[in-house]
Design an enzyme around this catalytic site. Structure first.
Site, short mmCIF file in Angstrom:
data_model
loop_
_atom_site.label_atom_id
_atom_site.label_comp_id
_atom_site.label_asym_id
_atom_site.label_seq_id
_atom_site.Cartn_x
_atom_site.Cartn_y
_atom_site.Cartn_z
N ASP A 160 21.60 -48.61 -60.47
CA ASP A 160 20.58 -49.57 -60.89
C ASP A 160 20.50 -49.58 -62.43
OD1 ASP A 160 18.08 -51.12 -59.59
OD2 ASP A 160 17.51 -50.31 -61.54
N ASN B 84 16.52 -59.73 -69.45
CA ASN B 84 16.13 -61.10 -69.12
C ASN B 84 15.08 -61.63 -70.09
OD1 ASN B 84 17.83 -61.42 -66.86
ND2 ASN B 84 16.36 -60.38 -65.53
N HIS C 296 17.92 -65.21 -68.70
CA HIS C 296 18.47 -64.84 -67.40
C HIS C 296 19.98 -65.00 -67.34
CE1 HIS C 296 14.73 -64.07 -65.19
NE2 HIS C 296 14.19 -65.03 -65.94
N ASP D 34 22.43 -62.24 -65.91
CA ASP D 34 23.48 -62.43 -64.90
C ASP D 34 24.83 -61.94 -65.42
OD1 ASP D 34 21.57 -63.55 -63.28
OD2 ASP D 34 22.16 -65.63 -63.68
N GLU E 260 19.20 -56.27 -58.88
CA GLU E 260 20.14 -55.62 -59.78
C GLU E 260 20.67 -54.31 -59.22
OE1 GLU E 260 15.92 -54.51 -61.24
OE2 GLU E 260 16.97 -56.25 -60.41
#
Length: 264
Positions: free
Chosen positions: A127, A135, A140, A144, A170
């Site tokens: 993680d 973000n 965002h 990504d 994520e």
């Protein structure tokens, strides 16, 4: 004249010629054997009867053959298109569209594979640390991009036989096949260092440093996937609590011993 018509006509002519030759051979042989005269009518009969009968019949048969072949070709093409669509649908339903990794619904069943006595896999939960700040600061799209780069890093640092999936948001999962805790820790540390040292979010004045926390748990024979996920989740939470950018297997041994004990 279309190529199809040319093929039908050509085949019909060939068959008709063969029929004429065969008719001459049979008719003249029979007449000679029976001592019958061979007159001009014999020549006419042996020539025109095969043409009048053979040509239409041959044309019809070869036309039907062409139609059947066309139908078979269309069916074969439709089957290929259907198979391609099925393969695309299967890939879409079993893989995460953004990273190309396995989806959760495809990854979890792989943890339940049948293992021989003494065989053991290991699950890693990965993680990103402070992912929401990426973000917030960079948008965002950069978030990504970060997930895609993490996915590529996981593929790069694992073996071809291992399974890698995006389990949601994520969070990523790596199933290390036939690997125990000691070797899994080495692999997890390699993943952590590789991601920590990678180039992230290019083109920003205040570049962000991306790190990951990793929790791991062994999967002995007979272990339940959900129990293993909870054990690895506890280890991931422990890594976060202890400062992030860490690998933790703190709870896995005791937890999985209890799991195995309940299964026996």
């Amino acid at each position: 004249m279309t190529p199809r018509s040319k093929r039908i006509l050509g085949k019909s002519i060939v068959v008709t010629i063969i029929a004429i030759v065969a008719t001459f051979g049979l008719s003249f042989t029979a007449r000679i054997a029976l001592q019958m005269p061979i007159d001009w009518l014999s020549w006419v009969e042996c020539t025109f009867i095969p043409i009048l009968i053979g040509m239409p019949v041959g044309a019809y048969i070869f036309a039907q053959s062409e139609t059947i072949q066309d139908t078979c070709d269309k069916l074969e093409k439709s089957y290929a298109e259907l198979k391609e669509a099925h393969d695309r649908f299967t890939f879409v339903t079993s893989h995460d569209p953004m990273t190309g990794l396995l989806s959760r619904v495809e990854f979890i069943p792989r943890m339940d594979r049948k293992r021989d006595e003494g065989e053991c896999d290991t699950l890693l939960l990965i993680d990103p640390d402070h992912f929401s700040s990426i973000n917030d600061k960079h948008g965002h799209s950069k978030g990504d991009e970060t997930l895609v780069r993490i996915a590529k890093a996981l593929v790069y640092t694992t073996r071809p036989g291992d399974s890698i999936g995006r389990l949601g948001g994520e969070e990523f999962g790596v199933l290390l096949r036939d690997v125990r805790k000691e070797q899994a820790i080495t692999i997890a540390e390699n993943i952590r260092r590789h991601i920590e040292g990678g180039p992230w979010v290019k083109g920003q004045q205040d570049g962000v440093r991306v790190t990951v926390s990793i929790g791991g748990a062994e999967i002995p024979s007979g272990a339940d996937a959900e129990d293993v996920l909870r054990a690895a989740g506890r280890c991931l939470f422990d890594a976060k609590q202890r400062g992030r950018n860490l690998v933790s297997f703190t709870y896995q041994v005791a937890r999985l011993q209890n799991i195995a004990g309940r299964k026996t």
